[in-house]
Design an enzyme around this catalytic site. Structure first.
Site, PDB file in Angstrom:
ATOM      1  N   HIS A  38      36.453  50.798  45.296  1.00 23.93           N
ATOM      2  CA  HIS A  38      35.605  50.477  46.439  1.00 23.93           C
ATOM      3  C   HIS A  38      35.619  51.556  47.518  1.00 23.93           C
ATOM      4  O   HIS A  38      36.639  52.205  47.749  1.00 23.93           O
ATOM      5  CB  HIS A  38      36.053  49.158  47.078  1.00 23.93           C
ATOM      6  CG  HIS A  38      35.949  47.976  46.164  1.00 23.93           C
ATOM      7  ND1 HIS A  38      34.797  47.666  45.469  1.00 23.93           N
ATOM      8  CD2 HIS A  38      36.849  47.006  45.842  1.00 23.93           C
ATOM      9  CE1 HIS A  38      35.005  46.561  44.761  1.00 23.93           C
ATOM     10  NE2 HIS A  38      36.243  46.146  44.960  1.00 23.93           N
ATOM     11  N   CYS A  70      37.125  39.936  37.085  1.00 20.21           N
ATOM     12  CA  CYS A  70      36.625  41.136  36.400  1.00 20.21           C
ATOM     13  C   CYS A  70      36.703  41.053  34.877  1.00 20.21           C
ATOM     14  O   CYS A  70      35.816  41.554  34.185  1.00 20.21           O
ATOM     15  CB  CYS A  70      37.327  42.370  36.953  1.00 20.21           C
ATOM     16  SG  CYS A  70      36.841  42.652  38.684  1.00 20.21           S
ATOM     17  N   HIS A  78      40.875  46.135  49.350  1.00 15.00           N
ATOM     18  CA  HIS A  78      41.645  46.456  48.141  1.00 15.00           C
ATOM     19  C   HIS A  78      40.982  47.598  47.379  1.00 15.00           C
ATOM     20  O   HIS A  78      39.779  47.837  47.510  1.00 15.00           O
ATOM     21  CB  HIS A  78      41.768  45.220  47.236  1.00 15.00           C
ATOM     22  CG  HIS A  78      40.455  44.771  46.657  1.00 15.00           C
ATOM     23  ND1 HIS A  78      39.530  44.045  47.381  1.00 15.00           N
ATOM     24  CD2 HIS A  78      39.892  44.973  45.433  1.00 15.00           C
ATOM     25  CE1 HIS A  78      38.475  43.810  46.635  1.00 15.00           C
ATOM     26  NE2 HIS A  78      38.654  44.361  45.447  1.00 15.00           N
ATOM     27  N   HIS A  83      33.920  48.252  52.295  1.00 22.63           N
ATOM     28  CA  HIS A  83      33.040  47.699  51.259  1.00 22.63           C
ATOM     29  C   HIS A  83      32.572  46.269  51.604  1.00 22.63           C
ATOM     30  O   HIS A  83      33.324  45.498  52.225  1.00 22.63           O
ATOM     31  CB  HIS A  83      33.787  47.689  49.915  1.00 22.63           C
ATOM     32  CG  HIS A  83      32.907  47.433  48.745  1.00 22.63           C
ATOM     33  ND1 HIS A  83      32.756  46.175  48.188  1.00 22.63           N
ATOM     34  CD2 HIS A  83      32.106  48.255  48.042  1.00 22.63           C
ATOM     35  CE1 HIS A  83      31.907  46.254  47.175  1.00 22.63           C
ATOM     36  NE2 HIS A  83      31.503  47.506  47.065  1.00 22.63           N
ATOM     37  N   LYS A 143      34.050  51.223  39.039  1.00 16.44           N
ATOM     38  CA  LYS A 143      32.988  50.275  39.399  1.00 16.44           C
ATOM     39  C   LYS A 143      33.231  49.727  40.796  1.00 16.44           C
ATOM     40  O   LYS A 143      34.374  49.756  41.279  1.00 16.44           O
ATOM     41  CB  LYS A 143      32.956  49.129  38.388  1.00 16.44           C
ATOM     42  CG  LYS A 143      34.272  48.371  38.366  1.00 16.44           C
ATOM     43  CD  LYS A 143      34.311  47.316  37.299  1.00 16.44           C
ATOM     44  CE  LYS A 143      35.643  46.612  37.287  1.00 16.44           C
ATOM     45  NZ  LYS A 143      35.960  45.879  38.535  1.00 16.44           N
ATOM     46  N   ASP A 150      38.658  49.231  39.590  1.00 17.05           N
ATOM     47  CA  ASP A 150      37.916  48.734  40.742  1.00 17.05           C
ATOM     48  C   ASP A 150      38.021  49.861  41.774  1.00 17.05           C
ATOM     49  O   ASP A 150      39.119  50.358  42.034  1.00 17.05           O
ATOM     50  CB  ASP A 150      38.617  47.454  41.228  1.00 17.05           C
ATOM     51  CG  ASP A 150      37.694  46.445  41.874  1.00 17.05           C
ATOM     52  OD1 ASP A 150      36.543  46.316  41.429  1.00 17.05           O
ATOM     53  OD2 ASP A 150      38.137  45.787  42.836  1.00 17.05           O
ATOM     54  N   ASP A 183      41.061  46.919  35.131  1.00 17.24           N
ATOM     55  CA  ASP A 183      41.643  46.877  36.489  1.00 17.24           C
ATOM     56  C   ASP A 183      43.152  46.642  36.539  1.00 17.24           C
ATOM     57  O   ASP A 183      43.630  45.854  37.377  1.00 17.24           O
ATOM     58  CB  ASP A 183      40.924  45.813  37.337  1.00 17.24           C
ATOM     59  CG  ASP A 183      39.440  46.108  37.536  1.00 17.24           C
ATOM     60  OD1 ASP A 183      38.940  47.091  36.969  1.00 17.24           O
ATOM     61  OD2 ASP A 183      38.774  45.338  38.255  1.00 17.24           O
TER      62      ASP A 183
HETATM   63  C1  VGL Z   1      38.744  41.749  41.083  1.00 13.22           C
HETATM   64  C2  VGL Z   1      38.370  40.481  42.944  1.00 13.22           C
HETATM   65  C3  VGL Z   1      37.870  41.578  43.613  1.00 13.22           C
HETATM   66  C4  VGL Z   1      39.259  41.806  39.674  1.00 13.22           C
HETATM   67  C5  VGL Z   1      38.240  42.846  41.716  1.00 13.22           C
HETATM   68  O1  VGL Z   1      39.628  42.900  39.199  1.00 13.22           O
HETATM   69  O2  VGL Z   1      39.298  40.744  39.028  1.00 13.22           O
HETATM   70  N1  VGL Z   1      38.801  40.570  41.694  1.00 13.22           N
HETATM   71  N2  VGL Z   1      37.812  42.756  42.985  1.00 13.22           N
HETATM   72 ZN    ZN Z   2      37.177  44.453  44.032  1.00 12.73          ZN
END
Ligand code: VGL
Ligand code: ZN
Length: 247
Positions: free
Chosen positions: A92, A195, A125, A96, A150, A90, A52
């Site tokens: 979404h 993550c 996000h 979401h 994901k 990430d 990410d």
């Molecule tokens: C993440 C919060 C929400 C991450 C992703 O990449 O750590 N944290 N979505």
């Molecule tokens: Zn996320």
């Protein structure tokens, strides 16, 4: 070799004795002894997982992680040491279930109970196809072989690159890595306590040897989540290393 508690105890003693002996021989030797004992060289059966490193998680993004962009040069420098690299995003849907905006009266960083359990609510996000969800422009990983996305199921989050938050739905990453003969993964990216941590622990569950490269990660640290994540990762058998320890 079977690692009994007694064997670990003996190994620990041996390590301390070696360092003590090196210390008496001068500080240069101490440094050399420590560096030698910590260095790990990724083999052809190891993969670097870059989690990410997207615009959303760096300064100017929708869910900025403090100093998130600082992982980019660290990861770029690590990349040539790996024959196998996997990148995650990430990814979404609009509206979401992990977005606070999808829950009336809820604010980001509050919790809500979803079908599969507790969910932290985030600002909107990493919406699919937006610039916010794109990989950081300075991330330089020409040899990366797979980008795995994901968190695309509208009602289910996925911090882990292996398994969604329902703890049932696989992303396919474990199968991919196993099919390619990967035995060890090194985890880097954002965020350490979400993550990265979930990815590292699920990698252990899937049977991989796991290293988490601390200085190639940055954390969100929500209500002590960073300390809790390191504790949980250690318990799961993830090894904590620094980028300088990787040969
Ligand atoms: C993440 C919060 C929400 C991450 C992703 O990449 O750590 N944290 N979505
Ligand atoms: Zn996320």
């Amino acid at each position: 070799m079977v690692s009994t508690p007694r064997r670990r105890f003996l190994n620990t003693l041996g390590g301390q004795a070696a360092v003590a002996a090196a210390a008496s021989a001068g500080s240069g030797w101490l440094w050399a002894a420590q560096a030698a004992s910590n260095t790990v060289k990724p083999g052809t059966d190891a993969a670097l997982i870059v989690v990410d490193v997207q615009n959303c998680f760096v300064t100017g993004g929708t869910l900025p992680v403090k100093d998130g962009e600082q992982v980019v040069p660290v990861i770029n420098a690590l990349a040539p040491k790996f024959k196998n690299i996997v990148v995650t995003q990430d990814w979404h849907t609009k509206g979401h279930a992990s977005f606070a905006s999808a829950h009336a009266g809820k604010k980001p960083f509050e919790n809500v109970m979803l079908k599969y359990g507790q969910q932290v609510l985030w600002p909107d996000h990493c919406v699919q196809g937006t610039d916010d969800a794109a990989l950081h422009k300075d991330l330089n990983l020409p040899s990366a072989q797979l980008v795995i996305r994901k968190g695309y199921n509208p009602g289910v989050d996925s911090y882990s690159a292996f398994m969604e938050a329902d703890r049932k739905t696989a992303t396919g990453l474990a199968g991919y890595l196993k099919a390619r003969g990967i035995k060890t993964v090194f985890v880097s990216g954002l965020a350490t306590d979400f993550c990265v941590g979930w990815t590292a622990m699920d990698a252990r569950k899937a049977g991989f040897k796991v290293y988490v490269i601390e200085d190639a990660c940055r954390a969100i640290d929500l209500n002590g989540s960073l300390a809790a994540a390191w504790k949980a990762m250690a318990k799961a058998g993830c090894k904590r290393v620094q980028s300088a320890d990787i040969a």
